[in-house]
Design an enzyme around this catalytic site. Structure first.
Site, PDB file in Angstrom:
ATOM      1  CD  GLU A  10      80.265   0.839  90.276  1.00  0.00           C
ATOM      2  OE1 GLU A  10      80.512   0.700  89.063  1.00  0.00           O
ATOM      3  OE2 GLU A  10      79.865   1.905  90.781  1.00  0.00           O
ATOM      4  CG  ASP A  31      81.332   7.833  90.026  1.00  0.00           C
ATOM      5  OD1 ASP A  31      82.330   7.874  89.292  1.00  0.00           O
ATOM      6  OD2 ASP A  31      80.323   7.157  89.771  1.00  0.00           O
ATOM      7  CD  GLU A  43      78.492   8.229  85.249  1.00  0.00           C
ATOM      8  OE1 GLU A  43      79.702   8.028  85.080  1.00  0.00           O
ATOM      9  OE2 GLU A  43      77.771   7.490  85.944  1.00  0.00           O
TER      10      GLU A  43
HETATM   11  C1  BDP Z   1      80.634   5.174  87.496  1.00  0.00           C
HETATM   12  C2  BDP Z   1      79.731   4.798  86.394  1.00  0.00           C
HETATM   13  C3  BDP Z   1      79.769   3.355  86.043  1.00  0.00           C
HETATM   14  C4  BDP Z   1      81.196   2.882  85.908  1.00  0.00           C
HETATM   15  C5  BDP Z   1      81.960   3.197  87.160  1.00  0.00           C
HETATM   16  C6  BDP Z   1      83.446   2.903  87.053  1.00  0.00           C
HETATM   17  O1  BDP Z   1      78.423   5.193  86.746  1.00  0.00           O
HETATM   18  O2  BDP Z   1      79.062   3.205  84.856  1.00  0.00           O
HETATM   19  O3  BDP Z   1      81.257   1.537  85.627  1.00  0.00           O
HETATM   20  O4  BDP Z   1      81.877   4.562  87.447  1.00  0.00           O
HETATM   21  O5  BDP Z   1      84.212   3.851  86.956  1.00  0.00           O
HETATM   22  O6  BDP Z   1      80.894   6.525  87.321  1.00  0.00           O
HETATM   23  O7  BDP Z   1      83.852   1.764  87.090  1.00  0.00           O
END
Ligand code: BDP
Length: 683
Positions: free
Chosen positions: A290, A369, A397
């Protein structure tokens, strides 16, 4: 401090009538940790029973009725057989044992740890039993934590915000500084130690410009201060670090792990950190994920990247916790072979055996996720030569953001009990995490925590149960859900049987209820982009993030089969691969995670997919109405602050569950053109 006491509530009780003396405590071994244990016992006992226990001089501990705290090496009455305890206990284990010496008529309760940490956990165990009003006659309890690393990950930023935080601002940071008042941090450390947490990473895995400086003399004194508070409660401090730190902090032109300057810089850095925090835990790293920097930039592998950091930490006993949440978010959604679910396994499995033994791979429970329902990550069990730690998400989340009630212990238990078949039947994920399956040097469980500076820590008071239960499960994944639930309720609300009955039913039902009015049959997502709250069926459908449901007028679901899908099912060991590959054996609740089917496909339940969608969405809303009915009966039996707080959230949940129901049902009614058999209102 002003914070809610959580499960360390210590409501005043009837005066003590038990079989041992609680007004005196003896403890010869003295350390910061035993001081904490003494303080906790004095505080808890005085709050509950109105007597402040007196601390005995060491010479009196053997000759006076008391609670005696000790470590196994001390001189203990020979009848106790401490030599066998020394064998049975691991470094953090403890014994609680009633002891009556007939010749001297002394009745004491022994809390004996292998180390002072075990002793502290034993003291908290005793307080838990006292708070639950248990009969404490003839106690003989031996406890060892099953998992070595029992961690929490904060996603706190130094501006005070919390990524995916739903309970206020950070308890550590404010305006790019550490908070000055550490009372809250101390209370937090107490809560964590009481459930056995022994490692905490205090900053977000997405490390921005300011947090990169946490490992410099600008902030290390502050980190050391927090570490000092944690240390007294047996907790090691970890930091999330920016892979590109040498570039940002030292102006080195590269962060290439094989560059000598880079490696040397990290070695010096480790030395510097340990000069402030001699027992520093290590680094948590999110790399090449990301948008975060990582070794890919330099055409190096994640083994190269993590081993270089591990070399730097090794002389000091530190570890590198390297996250496996790595996927190519620029994948082409038209090519189903680039299924995001495959990414972690495809990427990490070939590297098995290449990591240093102080590197641990941190793997999210599922390959996507933290959805309300998804398959488990096929990486568990698939890397016999690489340390692994399992990552859960306590912060909700995707499960209602602490405005909806969603008790996650049942979900986590399902995951922990999932049999990977890595070494044949009986290769459950809990055994991977505990290191039992492959005797890893380091392993355990970690989770993204759900606390902030809200008065009650978690926003929704009942979300405290997830925090408590996570710790208890991490200590012992075999604990029954009912036990965890009733422990939490009794400590949090007292032992009124009506409260116990109502709250446990609410908690137990809440995950199925949440699942039923949100995305169906394991397909996941269908949330609003970015903040992930509330329904949006196509919110991510055409984005590049790899989170699709492929719904059209004929059907829905992601074909992850080997036969004609993404081939993901083959990442599981054969028993599970076959189960998921075939429509006949794939469980209903994961059907759309593994298969694309017509709306008229008949589930094992006998319903068509489309009718299942309609029914569950109506039932989900009714489920929330039942939650409200149950809670409303507790008015007057719980203090009004907590009663009202929860009631407001439940009412919000009801309104929002209707929004979910209507959007999902309408969408699929329009896509499929198939009417509801029961002819209910669908817009
Ligand atoms: C996702 C989230 C994000 C996190 C990412 C992570 O949306 O905010 O940075 O995982 O685990 O669930 O790095």
């Amino acid at each position: 401090s002003a914070a809610d006491r959580g499960w360390l509530r210590y409501e005043s009780m009837a005066s003590w009538q038990g079989s041992f003396e609680i007004s005196k405590i003896g403890c010869m071994e003295r350390s910061h940790i035993t001081e904490s244990a003494l303080r906790e016992l004095q505080y808890g006992i005085s709050e509950m029973f109105g007597v402040l226990p007196e601390l005995l001089d060491s010479s009196d501990t053997l000759t006076t009725d008391c609670i005696r705290l000790a470590v196994v090496q001390e001189e203990l009455p020979p009848e106790l057989d401490a030599a066998s305890w020394a064998q049975e206990l691991n470094e953090e284990g403890y014994v609680l044992k009633s002891f009556s010496d007939n010749s001297t008529a002394i009745h004491s309760l022994y809390v004996v740890g292998k180390t002072d940490k075990g002793l502290l956990y034993g003291a908290f165990h005793l307080l838990r039993l006292l708070q639950m009003g248990e009969e404490l006659r003839d106690l003989h309890i031996i406890e060892n934590p099953k998992n070595q690393l029992r961690m929490m990950n904060h996603w706190d930023n130094m501006d005070g915000s919390i990524e995916r935080g739903y309970a206020g601002r950070s308890i550590f940071f404010k305006d790019h500084q550490f908070v000055q008042d550490d009372a809250r941090i101390r209370d937090y450390a107490r809560l964590m130690a009481s459930i056995g947490i022994n490692g905490i990473a205090i900053n977000n895995v997405n490390v921005h410009e300011v947090e990169t400086r946490l490992i410099t003399p600008e902030f290390l004194p502050d980190v050391a201060k927090v570490a000092g508070i944690f240390r007294a409660y047996g907790i090691k401090t970890f930091l999330s670090v920016n892979y590109a730190s040498p570039i940002q902090l030292a102006g080195i032109a590269t962060a290439d792990p094989l560059d000598e300057k880079v490696a040397a810089w990290w070695k010096d850095k480790a030395q510097e950190i340990y000069s402030y925090i001699p027992d520093f835990g290590g680094f948590v790293v999110k790399a090449d994920s990301e948008g975060r920097p990582g070794p890919f930039t330099y055409n190096r592998t994640h083994a190269d990247g993590s081993n270089m950091l591990a070399d730097a930490l090794e002389p000091f006993g530190g570890i590198v916790i390297w996250r496996c949440f790595v996927y190519n978010c620029l994948q082409d959604w038209r090519d189903r072979k680039t299924d995001r679910a495959r990414a972690a396994y495809d990427h990490f499995k070939p590297l098995d055996g290449q990591f240093k033994d102080n590197v641990i791979l941190q793997i999210k429970n599922g390959p996507m996720d933290f959805q309300v329902r998804e398959g488990v990550s096929p990486l568990f069990g698939a890397m016999p030569h690489t340390n692994q730690v399992l990552e859960f998400q306590i912060t909700q989340e995707y499960t209602g953001q602490q405005r909806h009630l969603c008790y996650l212990i049942p979900q986590w238990k399902e995951i922990l009990d999932f049999d990977t078949y890595a070494k044949g039947a009986g290769s459950e994920i809990k055994k991977v995490a505990s290191g039992e399956l492959y005797s890893y040097k380091y392993s355990g469980i970690t989770a993204v925590i759900n606390v902030g500076d809200d008065h009650n820590w978690t926003g929704h008071t009942l979300a405290q149960a997830n925090l408590y239960g996570y710790g208890r499960l991490t200590w012992n994944p075999d604990l029954a859900e009912e036990q965890i639930t009733s422990e939490w309720i009794k400590q949090t609300f007292g032992s009124n049987p009506e409260v116990l009955e109502a709250v446990s039913t609410m908690l137990q039902d809440s995950w199925p209820i949440y699942e039923s009015y949100t995305s169906p049959l394991g397909v996941g997502w269908m949330v609003n982009p970015d903040h992930h709250y509330g329904p949006n069926v196509d919110g991510y459908e055409y984005s590049r993030w790899g989170t699709y449901h492929f719904a059209d007028c004929h059907g829905i679901g992601v074909n992850r089969t080997v036969k004609n899908g993404t081939g993901y099912t083959a990442q599981y060991f054969p028993e599970n691969a076959h189960k998921y590959e075939s429509l006949e054996t794939c469980p209903d609740e994961l059907l759309l995670f593994f298969h694309h089917v017509p709306y008229t496909h008949v589930l094992k339940s006998g319903k068509t997919v489309i009718q299942h969608i309609y029914d569950t969405h109506f039932e989900g809303v009714e489920g929330v109405e039942t939650l409200i009915r149950r809670w409303s009966k507790l008015e007057g039996q719980i203090d009004s602050e907590r009663y009202q707080g929860v009631m407001e959230r439940l009412e919000g949940q009801l309104a929002h569950s209707k929004e979910w129901r209507d959007i999902i049902n309408t969408y699929f009614y329009r896509k499929s053109g198939i009417s509801d058999e029961l002819d209910r209102t669908i817009y």
